[in-house]
Design a protein around this motif. Structure first.
Motif, PDB file in Angstrom:
ATOM      1  N   HIS A  52       0.866  -1.188  -0.121  1.00 14.19           N
ATOM      2  CA  HIS A  52       0.103  -0.005   0.058  1.00 14.19           C
ATOM      3  C   HIS A  52       0.877   1.403   0.036  1.00 14.19           C
ATOM      4  N   GLY A  56       0.748   3.711  -3.349  1.00 10.32           N
ATOM      5  CA  GLY A  56       0.285   5.227  -2.786  1.00 10.32           C
ATOM      6  C   GLY A  56       1.192   6.305  -3.130  1.00 10.32           C
ATOM      7  N   TRP A  59       1.457   6.266  -7.425  1.00 13.17           N
ATOM      8  CA  TRP A  59       0.211   6.570  -7.841  1.00 13.17           C
ATOM      9  C   TRP A  59      -0.615   7.249  -6.724  1.00 13.17           C
ATOM     10  N   ASP A  61      -2.563   9.975  -7.063  1.00 15.42           N
ATOM     11  CA  ASP A  61      -3.856  10.618  -7.504  1.00 15.42           C
ATOM     12  C   ASP A  61      -4.833   9.562  -7.869  1.00 15.42           C
ATOM     13  N   VAL A  62      -4.807   8.357  -7.460  1.00 13.00           N
ATOM     14  CA  VAL A  62      -5.784   7.237  -7.893  1.00 13.00           C
ATOM     15  C   VAL A  62      -6.261   6.626  -6.470  1.00 13.00           C
ATOM     16  N   THR A  63      -7.304   5.894  -6.627  1.00 13.65           N
ATOM     17  CA  THR A  63      -7.860   5.193  -5.268  1.00 13.65           C
ATOM     18  C   THR A  63      -6.785   3.999  -5.103  1.00 13.65           C
ATOM     19  N   ASP A  64      -6.753   3.431  -3.656  1.00 11.34           N
ATOM     20  CA  ASP A  64      -5.973   2.540  -3.417  1.00 11.34           C
ATOM     21  C   ASP A  64      -6.142   1.416  -3.978  1.00 11.34           C
ATOM     22  N   SER A  65      -7.205   1.106  -4.445  1.00 13.35           N
ATOM     23  CA  SER A  65      -7.377  -0.235  -5.176  1.00 13.35           C
ATOM     24  C   SER A  65      -6.749  -0.154  -6.702  1.00 13.35           C
ATOM     25  N   GLN A  66      -6.923   1.123  -7.412  1.00 15.19           N
ATOM     26  CA  GLN A  66      -6.341   1.330  -8.446  1.00 15.19           C
ATOM     27  C   GLN A  66      -4.850   1.462  -8.420  1.00 15.19           C
ATOM     28  N   ALA A  67      -4.294   1.850  -7.247  1.00 15.60           N
ATOM     29  CA  ALA A  67      -2.724   1.979  -7.435  1.00 15.60           C
ATOM     30  C   ALA A  67      -2.352   0.661  -7.144  1.00 15.60           C
ATOM     31  N   THR A  69      -3.632  -2.059  -8.312  1.00 20.48           N
ATOM     32  CA  THR A  69      -3.744  -2.917  -9.671  1.00 20.48           C
ATOM     33  C   THR A  69      -2.453  -2.491 -10.425  1.00 20.48           C
TER      34      THR A  69
END
Length: 242
Positions: A52, A56, A59, A61-67, A69
């Motif tokens: 995480h 984080g 990336w 500027d995106v959600t934790d899930s997107q980061a 991924t």
């Protein structure tokens, strides 16, 4: 039926000083810019990093899930054999492989002991030249870049002093002058070069180095050299050093 032992991993080497490059075994490996940043972050961290935190940071500027991924995608785009030599990962952390070599780490090693009377049979390892990850502007790079700059200057000055004490004046001057070239206003680097000239008995060269530094310091900062460096050349003058 016996199982054959797994094939040994190819040695991995990351180069971060002067440019980013990756070599596994005898092959240069081309990586995506995203994967380069993942590996560089892990190399600079020098320890396992929580997934995480890594995702984080890279990336934000995106959600934790997107980061997360994107992190998985960056790692899985690397061929499996290459990835095995570069990365160690579990469910919660990612780390650079413990056997991977990184050019930056050479400055973390203590300087070899030795002074006057020490025999010198092998050339000292080269100190990588250049800026750490030039052109990269992330905060986690900038902090480490300054650390590397300072460590490199100290390593060059130490090498200069060590070589001078061992009578290797050419090596001493090469290291001292490289430190001066990297940071022209750094007094300790000029002092090392002057000490080499004085040890060799080259008074004119010592004075020339002092005058060059004095002129530069006055022109750029309006300052005079410190008493410590003036004391080095005072015996060569018929008057107090300016």
């Amino acid at each position: 039926m016996t199982m054959d032992p797994p094939a040994p991993l190819a040695a991995a080497h990351l180069f971060l000083v002067g440019r980013f490059a990756c070599r596994v075994g005898q092959d240069d490996v081309r990586l995506t810019p995203t994967t380069e940043r993942v590996l560089a972050f892990l190399a600079l961290a020098r320890r396992p990093v929580r997934r995480h935190q890594l995702a984080g940071t890279l990336w934000p500027d995106v959600t934790d899930s997107q980061a997360l991924t994107r992190l998985r995608s960056a790692l899985w785009k690397v061929p499996a054999a290459v990835r095995a030599s570069l990365v160690e990962a579990d469910a919660t952390t990612v780390a650079l492989h413990r056997e991977a070599a990184v050019d930056l780490y050479a400055l973390d090693e203590p300087a070899p002991a030795g002074g006057a009377g020490t025999t010198h049979t092998e050339a000292e390892p080269a100190i990588a030249r250049g800026e750490l990850l030039p052109g990269w502007c992330e905060e986690w790079v900038l902090v480490e870049r300054e650390r590397h700059r300072q460590l490199r200057l100290h390593a060059l000055e130490d090498r200069c002093a060590r070589a001078c004490a061992q009578g290797r004046y050419t090596d001493a001057l090469l290291a001292g002058l490289e430190a001066v070239a990297q940071e022209p206003l750094r007094e300790s680097a000029h002092r090392r070069v002057i000490e080499v000239h004085l040890t060799e008995g080259n008074s004119a060269e010592a004075l020339a180095q002092y005058e060059s530094f004095r002129t530069l310091l006055r022109a750029d900062l309006g300052l005079a050299p410190s008493p410590a460096i003036r004391a080095l050349v005072r015996p060569l003058l018929g008057r107090p050093a300016d």
